[in-house]
Design an enzyme around this catalytic site. Structure first.
Site, PDB file in Angstrom:
ATOM      1  N   GLY A 216      54.063 -21.589  18.320  1.00 28.77           N
ATOM      2  CA  GLY A 216      54.992 -21.598  17.200  1.00 28.77           C
ATOM      3  C   GLY A 216      56.155 -20.654  17.444  1.00 28.77           C
ATOM      4  O   GLY A 216      57.307 -21.039  17.309  1.00 28.77           O
ATOM      5  N   PHE A 217      55.831 -19.399  17.790  1.00 26.72           N
ATOM      6  CA  PHE A 217      56.823 -18.371  18.122  1.00 26.72           C
ATOM      7  C   PHE A 217      57.774 -18.069  16.975  1.00 26.72           C
ATOM      8  O   PHE A 217      58.825 -17.476  17.177  1.00 26.72           O
ATOM      9  CB  PHE A 217      57.597 -18.750  19.395  1.00 26.72           C
ATOM     10  CG  PHE A 217      56.689 -19.136  20.530  1.00 26.72           C
ATOM     11  CD1 PHE A 217      55.917 -18.172  21.161  1.00 26.72           C
ATOM     12  CD2 PHE A 217      56.560 -20.449  20.927  1.00 26.72           C
ATOM     13  CE1 PHE A 217      55.038 -18.517  22.176  1.00 26.72           C
ATOM     14  CE2 PHE A 217      55.689 -20.811  21.945  1.00 26.72           C
ATOM     15  CZ  PHE A 217      54.931 -19.842  22.573  1.00 26.72           C
TER      16      PHE A 217
ATOM     17  N   THR B 242      46.993 -17.828  19.865  1.00 29.38           N
ATOM     18  CA  THR B 242      46.928 -16.408  20.198  1.00 29.38           C
ATOM     19  C   THR B 242      45.517 -15.888  20.404  1.00 29.38           C
ATOM     20  O   THR B 242      45.343 -14.820  20.982  1.00 29.38           O
ATOM     21  CB  THR B 242      47.521 -15.598  19.040  1.00 29.38           C
ATOM     22  OG1 THR B 242      46.770 -15.921  17.854  1.00 29.38           O
ATOM     23  CG2 THR B 242      48.975 -15.943  18.808  1.00 29.38           C
TER      24      THR B 242
ATOM     25  N   ASN C 168      40.800  -7.635  21.078  1.00 31.01           N
ATOM     26  CA  ASN C 168      40.275  -8.437  22.181  1.00 31.01           C
ATOM     27  C   ASN C 168      41.216  -8.297  23.381  1.00 31.01           C
ATOM     28  O   ASN C 168      42.335  -8.816  23.371  1.00 31.01           O
ATOM     29  CB  ASN C 168      40.168  -9.901  21.738  1.00 31.01           C
ATOM     30  CG  ASN C 168      39.536 -10.776  22.803  1.00 31.01           C
ATOM     31  OD1 ASN C 168      39.784 -10.611  24.002  1.00 31.01           O
ATOM     32  ND2 ASN C 168      38.702 -11.703  22.379  1.00 31.01           N
ATOM     33  N   PRO C 169      40.794  -7.570  24.413  1.00 36.17           N
ATOM     34  CA  PRO C 169      41.683  -7.312  25.551  1.00 36.17           C
ATOM     35  C   PRO C 169      42.187  -8.581  26.240  1.00 36.17           C
ATOM     36  O   PRO C 169      43.314  -8.607  26.728  1.00 36.17           O
ATOM     37  CB  PRO C 169      40.807  -6.489  26.504  1.00 36.17           C
ATOM     38  CG  PRO C 169      39.737  -5.901  25.656  1.00 36.17           C
ATOM     39  CD  PRO C 169      39.501  -6.882  24.537  1.00 36.17           C
TER      40      PRO C 169
ATOM     41  N   LYS D 127      48.015  -2.818  14.880  1.00 40.10           N
ATOM     42  CA  LYS D 127      49.448  -2.834  14.569  1.00 40.10           C
ATOM     43  C   LYS D 127      50.084  -4.207  14.799  1.00 40.10           C
ATOM     44  O   LYS D 127      51.209  -4.428  14.385  1.00 40.10           O
ATOM     45  CB  LYS D 127      50.181  -1.812  15.433  1.00 40.10           C
ATOM     46  CG  LYS D 127      50.015  -0.363  14.957  1.00 40.10           C
ATOM     47  CD  LYS D 127      50.857   0.591  15.767  1.00 40.10           C
ATOM     48  CE  LYS D 127      50.826   1.995  15.161  1.00 40.10           C
ATOM     49  NZ  LYS D 127      51.558   2.967  16.011  1.00 40.10           N
TER      50      LYS D 127
ATOM     51  N   GLY E 221      51.984  -9.594  18.590  1.00 43.77           N
ATOM     52  CA  GLY E 221      52.651 -10.868  18.866  1.00 43.77           C
ATOM     53  C   GLY E 221      54.081 -10.715  19.341  1.00 43.77           C
ATOM     54  O   GLY E 221      54.585 -11.553  20.073  1.00 43.77           O
ATOM     55  N   GLU E 222      54.764  -9.666  18.894  1.00 40.97           N
ATOM     56  CA  GLU E 222      56.194  -9.592  19.187  1.00 40.97           C
ATOM     57  C   GLU E 222      56.591  -8.404  20.068  1.00 40.97           C
ATOM     58  O   GLU E 222      57.602  -8.468  20.755  1.00 40.97           O
ATOM     59  CB  GLU E 222      57.022  -9.551  17.882  1.00 40.97           C
ATOM     60  CG  GLU E 222      56.265  -9.973  16.672  1.00 40.97           C
ATOM     61  CD  GLU E 222      56.885 -11.120  15.875  1.00 40.97           C
ATOM     62  OE1 GLU E 222      56.179 -11.650  15.041  1.00 40.97           O
ATOM     63  OE2 GLU E 222      58.044 -11.490  16.064  1.00 40.97           O
TER      64      GLU E 222
HETATM   65 MO1  MOS Z   1      57.119 -14.555  14.507  1.00 44.68          MO
HETATM   66  S1  MOS Z   1      59.077 -14.965  15.019  1.00 44.68           S
HETATM   67  O1  MOS Z   1      57.405 -13.564  13.157  1.00 44.68           O
HETATM   68  O2  MOS Z   1      56.411 -15.999  13.999  1.00 44.68           O
END
Ligand code: MOS
Length: 696
Positions: free
Chosen positions: A231-232, A460, A583-584, A653, A656-657
């Site tokens: 999705g991103f 993810t 989860n590494p 924390k 994802g970004e």
């Molecule tokens: Mo991310 S760009 O907050 O799905």
């Protein structure tokens, strides 16, 4: 919470289903009597549809209907203008989806779409962001609700008085999200209820949008999102595909499958806005920043205002007494930009972390040391201490692992045959947020447990992470725990976005599991199922508003062909401080994925828009270049063991970004170090390098 399962490298629970092809994505569910939709894009930029001639399309074998503004079911206005599809003849940008052909096969729908004739009245258009565009204005706030401009001290005076100054303008092009699975939906109506299997990052918010658009109670809409192929950010809210599929299914009174084409991902689903960013930095001769100014320009559509928070990164990253940030926006005849991995922080960090590198050169101080010298325990924006800030620790550990100490700071100092070799560094930060969520935990008489929450796993590993968290919260081996996610009929939960999915969902999962353990301790009868619910609204809403951020340090080494200007990445290394890592395996995958997208931004990706016809020229994966495996020779991600008690019960924390933030700057800074040529508009292509100077 015990920590037996959390921190262990479990493979994804659904990994086997995914690699064997049995995991079902949105348009892969078998449905009786299903039909296929194919969306038709507008052929003009701005204007009105004057006529839709459907005769030829309807005569084509298998075509059941052509749905357009003249015959489409009505939608309630006022939800989100981008979703008010097929309701009016107005065209706002080229590629806007203006009709859907429904047919008994995908091929018939595609052929029907080719045969629809649409006439337009077209007007003049403006589709390119420039720094002197007459339409530039100051929005009321920037996303999600930050002040547009900030000012502390007296930037102009501080800047003018400083012995060392940098004044540089950076440009980033449009970037297009291209998840492997496009935006796709299977929609069915039954007894006035709407069921969709949809590819999105949050079924609860998609359900809410559909309920409003179709004027239904929320209970009459169900959104199932079991597996999502990426999705991103582009699937962070209801988008065109789900609305068009639901409209088409209602119109033909049959189930409809509709997937956007690869070309249609360059427009109707949003993209990262192009930016023009001027950064001015002033410092004393020891490299201590005295003044920072970041002026950002970006674009939105005429349909709605999307004001990306490009300069917000600069507000909290480095300390200085005199500070200013501004945002200006222009509404163009283009598709509305939308979220893309670290919206705001990612392009903003490219500019600031490049400017810091320029300052390091100007003042003659190592760029790792310069960043550490300007580190701060107190958020310069809020004036309050960070809950934890391990930027300096990331920089030190990264420098150690990367072998930074041996680096000759002079540009063009290393050469290996035809290759000029250089290395670069950048800092990174991303807010650590959480949102309220609900969850249910159930104990069965057979000793098993089940946890339910409408979280979304967009690839993810979120499902697996929550399962680990639940097992520890229940105090049982994970094998005894089942988990259900990805369905709006499950307890309400926020989107997989903003790096706050795991923080938000695990909070509710832990509270539900604790409540269940409390019930079991109290001796409720266990010869039947026992359930407990949690809703974290009050707890999350009552949390003190402290500055909470994840941090990182990005390192890159590149080689540049001295004759052709070809840039290759030798290696990339990141060290991150993001709280507890659940989860590494899946965390590493998130971080190196983000870093790879940053490399892609530095060297490859670029949406090219031709003002003459007002649309993207390179709207497919043949011409819109994305970093491939062969472009990534070596990439490593590490993290610090960080414990921050001010975050959330799981102590996470979000990851994802943070991996993309700063990564493009590290590559760009490495290219400068290799060549002595500073390219300030991405991507760094060979023609820009050889055009700027004679490399050899
Ligand atoms: Mo991310 S760009 O907050 O799905």
């Amino acid at each position: 919470m015990s920590t037996d399962a959390v921190g262990r490298a479990y493979p994804r629970l659904e990994g086997r289903e995914k690699v064997t092809g049995t995991a079902r994505y949105a348009v892969e569910y078998p449905v009786d009597g299903v039909t296929y939709g194919w969306a038709v894009p507008s052929a003009v930029v701005r204007g009105r549809i004057t006529r839709v001639d459907t005769a030829e399309a309807l005569a084509s074998p298998g075509v059941l209907a052509v749905v357009h503004h003249g015959n489409a079911p009505r939608l309630a206005p006022g939800v989100e203008a981008d979703l008010w599809l097929l309701q009016e003849p107005a065209v706002h940008y080229r590629g806007e989806l203006v009709a859907v052909v429904v047919a008994t096969s995908l091929e018939a729908a595609r052929e029907g779409a080719r045969l629809v004739r649409i006439d337009y009245d077209a007007g003049p258009h403006s589709t390119v962001l420039t720094e002197d565009h007459p339409g530039l204005y100051t929005p009321d706030h920037v996303n999600p609700s930050y002040p547009t401009d900030t000012e502390e001290g007296d930037f102009d005076a501080g800047y003018a008085a400083a012995p060392v100054r940098v004044d540089a303008t950076y440009r980033t092009p449009a970037y297009h999200n291209n998840p492997m699975e496009p935006h796709a939906t299977t929609a069915r109506w039954h007894d006035g209820r709407l069921l969709v299997h949809d590819s999105n990052q949050g079924a609860s918010s998609v359900r809410a949008a559909l309920a409003e658009l179709f004027e239904l109670p929320r209970e009459s809409v169900r959104v199932v999102t079991e597996h999502v192929g990426g999705g991103f950010g582009s699937k962070g809210y209801a988008k065109a595909a789900v609305v068009l599929a639901a409209l088409a299914a209602r119109h033909v009174d049959r189930p409809v499958k509709l997937a956007l084409t690869r070309q249609q991902l360059f427009g109707p689903v949003g993209y990262r806005t192009p930016t023009i960013q001027r950064v001015r930095l002033a410092a004393d001769t020891d490299g201590r920043l005295t003044a920072i100014c970041h002026d950002a320009m970006s674009q939105s559509s005429t349909i709605l205002e999307f004001a990306e928070q490009t300069a917000v990164y600069t507000r909290s990253m480095y300390a200085a007494p005199h500070r200013r940030t501004t945002h200006r926006l222009v509404r163009l005849d283009v598709a509305t930009p939308f979220w893309m991995r670290a919206p705001g922080e990612c392009p903003g960090a490219y500019a600031l972390e490049s400017a810091i590198d320029e300052l390091a050169v100007a003042v003659g101080i190592d760029p790792v040391e310069l960043r550490i010298r300007n580190d701060t325990d107190v958020d310069p924006d809020q004036g309050r201490p960070f809950t934890s800030r391990n930027l300096a620790a990331c920089l030190r550990e990264g420098a150690e692992r990367f072998g930074w100490a041996d680096r000759d700071p002079a540009p063009r100092a290393r050469r290996d045959g035809r290759w000029l070799i250089g290395s670069g560094v950048a800092g990174a930060s991303y807010p650590a947020r959480a949102r309220p969520a609900c969850a249910t935990a159930t104990a069965r008489p057979d000793g098993g447990f089940h946890v339910r929450i409408n979280a979304t796993d967009i690839g993810t590993g979120a499902r697996t992470a929550l399962w680990q968290v639940a097992a520890d919260a229940l105090g049982v081996p994970p094998e005894r725990v089942g988990i259900s996610i990805g369905d709006s009929d499950l307890p309400n939960a926020p989107v997989a976005g903003g790096s706050m999915g795991t923080a938000s969902w695990s909070w509710a999962v832990i509270r539900a599991c604790e409540a269940l353990r409390g019930k079991l301790r109290d001796g409720v009868p266990t010869d039947a199922e026992v359930s407990a619910e949690a809703d974290t609204s009050e707890e999350v809403g009552g949390q003190p508003g402290l500055p909470r951020y994840a941090y990182g340090a990005q390192f890159a080494e590149v080689r540049v062909d001295a004759t052709t200007g070809e840039v290759r990445l030798n290696r990339m290394l990141g060290v991150f401080a993001a709280g507890r890592v659940v989860n590494p395996t899946t965390a590493r995958s998130q971080l190196i994925g983000g870093m790879t997208m940053g490399l892609s931004m530095a060297l490859h990706e670029e949406g090219l828009l031709d003002e003459r016809y007002g649309d993207w020229v390179n709207h497919d994966l043949a011409t819109y270049h994305i970093t491939g495996c062969a472009d990534v020779e070596s990439i490593e991600a590490y993290w610090l063991d960080e414990h921050d008690g001010e975050l959330n019960p799981a102590g996470v924390k979000g990851i994802g970004e943070i991996g993309i933030v700063g990564s493009a700057a590290a590559v760009a800074n490495a290219v400068f170090h290799a060549t002595g040529v500073r390219i300030r508009d991405l991507p760094i292509r060979l023609d820009k390098l050889i055009g700027a100077s004679k490399l050899a």
